[in-house]
Design an enzyme around this catalytic site. Structure first.
Site, PDB file in Angstrom:
ATOM      1  N   ASN A   9      41.938  28.077  35.835  1.00 40.88           N
ATOM      2  CA  ASN A   9      42.058  29.018  34.630  1.00 40.88           C
ATOM      3  C   ASN A   9      42.954  30.211  35.246  1.00 40.88           C
ATOM      4  O   ASN A   9      42.450  31.291  35.749  1.00 40.88           O
ATOM      5  CB  ASN A   9      40.635  29.632  33.946  1.00 40.88           C
ATOM      6  CG  ASN A   9      40.808  30.425  32.857  1.00 40.88           C
ATOM      7  OD1 ASN A   9      41.945  30.788  32.408  1.00 40.88           O
ATOM      8  ND2 ASN A   9      39.887  30.860  32.707  1.00 40.88           N
ATOM      9  N   LYS A  11      44.288  32.534  33.176  1.00 43.86           N
ATOM     10  CA  LYS A  11      43.964  33.757  32.364  1.00 43.86           C
ATOM     11  C   LYS A  11      45.072  34.384  31.956  1.00 43.86           C
ATOM     12  O   LYS A  11      46.142  33.751  31.832  1.00 43.86           O
ATOM     13  CB  LYS A  11      42.977  34.732  33.307  1.00 43.86           C
ATOM     14  CG  LYS A  11      41.563  33.976  33.522  1.00 43.86           C
ATOM     15  CD  LYS A  11      40.577  34.752  34.205  1.00 43.86           C
ATOM     16  CE  LYS A  11      39.120  34.034  34.506  1.00 43.86           C
ATOM     17  NZ  LYS A  11      38.221  34.922  35.045  1.00 43.86           N
ATOM     18  N   HIS A  95      34.764  30.466  26.899  1.00 43.84           N
ATOM     19  CA  HIS A  95      34.909  31.335  28.095  1.00 43.84           C
ATOM     20  C   HIS A  95      34.122  32.747  27.770  1.00 43.84           C
ATOM     21  O   HIS A  95      34.315  33.176  26.825  1.00 43.84           O
ATOM     22  CB  HIS A  95      36.255  31.451  28.516  1.00 43.84           C
ATOM     23  CG  HIS A  95      36.406  31.890  30.073  1.00 43.84           C
ATOM     24  ND1 HIS A  95      36.213  33.473  30.397  1.00 43.84           N
ATOM     25  CD2 HIS A  95      36.562  31.552  31.185  1.00 43.84           C
ATOM     26  CE1 HIS A  95      36.050  33.428  31.686  1.00 43.84           C
ATOM     27  NE2 HIS A  95      36.621  32.288  32.231  1.00 43.84           N
ATOM     28  N   GLU A  97      34.919  35.544  28.683  1.00 43.09           N
ATOM     29  CA  GLU A  97      35.924  36.452  28.269  1.00 43.09           C
ATOM     30  C   GLU A  97      36.369  36.517  26.872  1.00 43.09           C
ATOM     31  O   GLU A  97      36.636  37.512  26.348  1.00 43.09           O
ATOM     32  CB  GLU A  97      37.141  36.283  29.211  1.00 43.09           C
ATOM     33  CG  GLU A  97      36.721  36.891  30.560  1.00 43.09           C
ATOM     34  CD  GLU A  97      37.473  36.523  31.576  1.00 43.09           C
ATOM     35  OE1 GLU A  97      38.634  35.901  31.546  1.00 43.09           O
ATOM     36  OE2 GLU A  97      37.056  36.625  32.933  1.00 43.09           O
ATOM     37  N   GLU A 180      29.380  29.177  34.098  1.00 38.36           N
ATOM     38  CA  GLU A 180      29.886  30.160  34.797  1.00 38.36           C
ATOM     39  C   GLU A 180      28.919  31.453  34.623  1.00 38.36           C
ATOM     40  O   GLU A 180      29.138  32.181  33.465  1.00 38.36           O
ATOM     41  CB  GLU A 180      31.427  30.616  34.193  1.00 38.36           C
ATOM     42  CG  GLU A 180      32.540  29.297  34.147  1.00 38.36           C
ATOM     43  CD  GLU A 180      33.873  29.794  34.344  1.00 38.36           C
ATOM     44  OE1 GLU A 180      34.510  29.720  35.204  1.00 38.36           O
ATOM     45  OE2 GLU A 180      34.155  31.040  33.321  1.00 38.36           O
ATOM     46  N   GLY A 186      35.085  36.871  38.933  1.00 41.28           N
ATOM     47  CA  GLY A 186      36.008  37.756  39.353  1.00 41.28           C
ATOM     48  C   GLY A 186      35.666  38.996  39.935  1.00 41.28           C
ATOM     49  O   GLY A 186      36.047  40.088  40.410  1.00 41.28           O
ATOM     50  N   SER A 226      34.124  32.979  41.097  1.00 42.98           N
ATOM     51  CA  SER A 226      34.470  33.409  42.463  1.00 42.98           C
ATOM     52  C   SER A 226      34.460  32.291  43.398  1.00 42.98           C
ATOM     53  O   SER A 226      34.100  32.210  44.697  1.00 42.98           O
ATOM     54  CB  SER A 226      33.649  34.461  43.172  1.00 42.98           C
ATOM     55  OG  SER A 226      33.849  35.496  42.066  1.00 42.98           O
TER      56      SER A 226
END
Ligand code: 13P
Length: 264
Positions: A9, A11, A95, A97, A180, A186, A226
């Site tokens: 991904n 992003k 996701h 985010e 996730e 991150g 990560s």
């Protein structure tokens, strides 16, 4: 035996030149590892260029999100049929985010951000259904925030998210789930391997209760948060982890190649 699936991904990263170079390199690695499904999810701007770089290699093109309508006055949105038209095979939905669940501990999300990234369980469900009916494969993300984990709500959170996401989806054969944990995205903080496998097992058991043993046994569940070359082999050796959804490390060819090769 479930095939491993490693998805990158990207992003909101990458411009054309480094993006196509990265995609070309990863495409070679994908073709050298035919036992693994490799997916590259660049930003929309690079779908065409990355698709060209993938060419007829064994890598697949993925998108990072999709809207649930085919067409209309939805400024800024991209529909599943548009993604099919652009050569896309996979799409990430839900996701964290996009759900506005960034990894900040408290409050769980910043409401200014949420105005822009406002997916809910319901919109994730709409997106999943629309993508499946367009013929896309879906990577559906679930995961708890740090606040939910500390409150002992991890299992309940992922169970509720996956249950809501698949309402009305009779056939799950084109669905991959990505677990996730938001606090591991991150941050360099990987979820402990045993715990990642345990939560993936919780998701699988929930699917077994909802959809039966066959659907549960066939469902591929990725871990994301990560993942890097150095921890991939251990994560990917766990019985309930069938792949990885990789952010930062998917932007570095050697790192991502190492994760693909860790499936062997
Ligand atoms: P990182 O690998 O950068 O933690 O990102 C994980 C992720 O969100 C992939 O979708």
């Amino acid at each position: 035996m479930r095939r491993k699936i490693i998805a990158g991904n990207w992003k909101m990263h990458m411009l054309r030149q480094p993006g196509t170079a990265l995609a070309s390199e990863i495409s070679r690695v994908a073709s050298a590892n035919p036992e693994v499904d490799v997916v590259l999810c660049p930003p929309y701007t690079l779908l065409g260029a990355v698709g060209d770089a993938i060419g007829d290699s064994l890598a697949s093109l993925g998108a990072q999100d999709a809207f649930w309508r085919d067409a209309g006055a939805y400024t800024g949105q991209v529909s599943p049929v548009m993604l099919i038209d652009a050569g896309v095979t996979y799409v990430i939905v839900g996701h964290s985010e996009c759900r506005g669940r960034f990894g900040v501990p408290e409050p769980d999300f910043d409401e200014t951000v949420l105005r822009h990234f406002g997916d809910t369980d319901r919109t994730v469900n709409l997106k999943l259904l629309a993508c499946l009916s367009a013929g896309l494969r879906v990577i559906c993300c679930v995961g708890e925030t740090l606040g939910e984990r500390e409150a002992g709500q991890t299992d309940a959170t992922v169970q509720a998210q996956i249950e809501a996401a698949i309402v009305g989806a009779e056939d799950l054969s084109a669905v991959v789930v990505a677990y996730e944990p938001v606090w591991a995205i991150g941050t360099g903080r990987t979820c402990d391997t045993q715990e990642a496998d345990r939560v993936c097992g919780v998701i699988r058991s929930h699917i077994r209760r909802l959809r039966g043993a066959d659907a549960a046994d066939r469902l591929r569940i990725q871990y994301g948060g990560s993942v890097k070359r150095s921890n991939a082999r251990e994560l990917l050796s766990m019985p309930n982890i069938d792949g990885a959804l990789v952010g930062g490390a998917s932007l570095v060819a050697q790192e991502f190649a190492g994760i693909i090769e860790a499936c062997r």
